[in-house]
Design an enzyme around this catalytic site. Structure first.
Site, PDB file in Angstrom:
ATOM      1  N   GLU A  25       0.951  -1.311  -0.051  1.00 47.09           N
ATOM      2  CA  GLU A  25       0.127   0.052  -0.002  1.00 47.09           C
ATOM      3  C   GLU A  25       0.788   1.307  -0.062  1.00 47.09           C
ATOM      4  O   GLU A  25       1.431   1.485   1.142  1.00 47.09           O
ATOM      5  CB  GLU A  25      -0.877  -0.062   1.124  1.00 47.09           C
ATOM      6  CG  GLU A  25      -1.710  -1.257   1.145  1.00 47.09           C
ATOM      7  CD  GLU A  25      -2.900  -1.372   0.054  1.00 47.09           C
ATOM      8  OE1 GLU A  25      -3.274  -0.132  -0.400  1.00 47.09           O
ATOM      9  OE2 GLU A  25      -3.083  -2.500  -0.292  1.00 47.09           O
ATOM     10  N   GLU A  66      -5.565   4.835   8.484  1.00 46.20           N
ATOM     11  CA  GLU A  66      -5.052   4.365   7.381  1.00 46.20           C
ATOM     12  C   GLU A  66      -4.891   2.940   7.312  1.00 46.20           C
ATOM     13  O   GLU A  66      -5.452   2.210   6.090  1.00 46.20           O
ATOM     14  CB  GLU A  66      -3.804   4.966   6.686  1.00 46.20           C
ATOM     15  CG  GLU A  66      -3.327   4.624   5.463  1.00 46.20           C
ATOM     16  CD  GLU A  66      -4.208   5.016   4.431  1.00 46.20           C
ATOM     17  OE1 GLU A  66      -4.548   4.400   3.597  1.00 46.20           O
ATOM     18  OE2 GLU A  66      -4.304   6.499   4.259  1.00 46.20           O
ATOM     19  N   GLU A  73     -11.395  -1.156   2.696  1.00 51.10           N
ATOM     20  CA  GLU A  73     -11.299  -1.317   1.400  1.00 51.10           C
ATOM     21  C   GLU A  73     -10.992  -2.897   0.754  1.00 51.10           C
ATOM     22  O   GLU A  73     -11.440  -3.131  -0.066  1.00 51.10           O
ATOM     23  CB  GLU A  73     -10.280  -0.451   0.639  1.00 51.10           C
ATOM     24  CG  GLU A  73     -10.662   1.014   0.883  1.00 51.10           C
ATOM     25  CD  GLU A  73      -9.782   2.067   0.024  1.00 51.10           C
ATOM     26  OE1 GLU A  73      -8.963   1.322  -0.764  1.00 51.10           O
ATOM     27  OE2 GLU A  73     -10.038   3.046   0.017  1.00 51.10           O
TER      28      GLU A  73
END
Length: 120
Positions: A25, A66, A73
């Site tokens: 990520e 985050e 997600e």
């Protein structure tokens, strides 16, 4: 499983999650790099333990949000790989949470910088 084994397992799982997130990520990688640079900067400028914790803590909160957003997600993509308005809304909420944490961190760093450089 005893408490020590449970705690060790939790630590290993956390390490695995952070390592994978950093590898896969870009946003997490960026925040870890910012944190790595910011910790020594905070130590140099903070002047007090409270300021240091506020500076570093705000970035740790940002990283935590985050990581949670990334988890949401990934789960959304797994549950519904096709475009879906509800999934979009859920992802947008996660993004808004990250933005809120960015604003918090920027505010903390700005307030501490103001205190240090304008008022001593």
């Amino acid at each position: 499983m005893n408490e020590a084994a449970r705690l060790l397992r939790a630590c290993v799982n956390s390490r695995d999650g952070i390592v994978r997130a950093v590898r896969t990520e870009a946003a997490v990688r960026t925040e870890v790099i910012v944190l790595a640079v910011a910790v020594p900067v905070a130590a140099a400028i903070a002047g007090t333990a409270t300021r240091f914790m506020a500076l570093v803590g705000s970035l740790l909160v940002l990283l935590a949000v985050e990581l949670l957003n990334t988890a949401v997600e990934k789960l959304c993509d797994r549950v519904e790989p096709e475009r879906d308005p509800v999934i979009k809304y859920v992802k947008d909420l996660g993004s808004a949470a990250v933005t809120t944490a960015v604003i918090l961190a920027a505010g903390v760093w700005g307030a501490v910088a103001w205190e240090i450089f304008h008022r001593g």
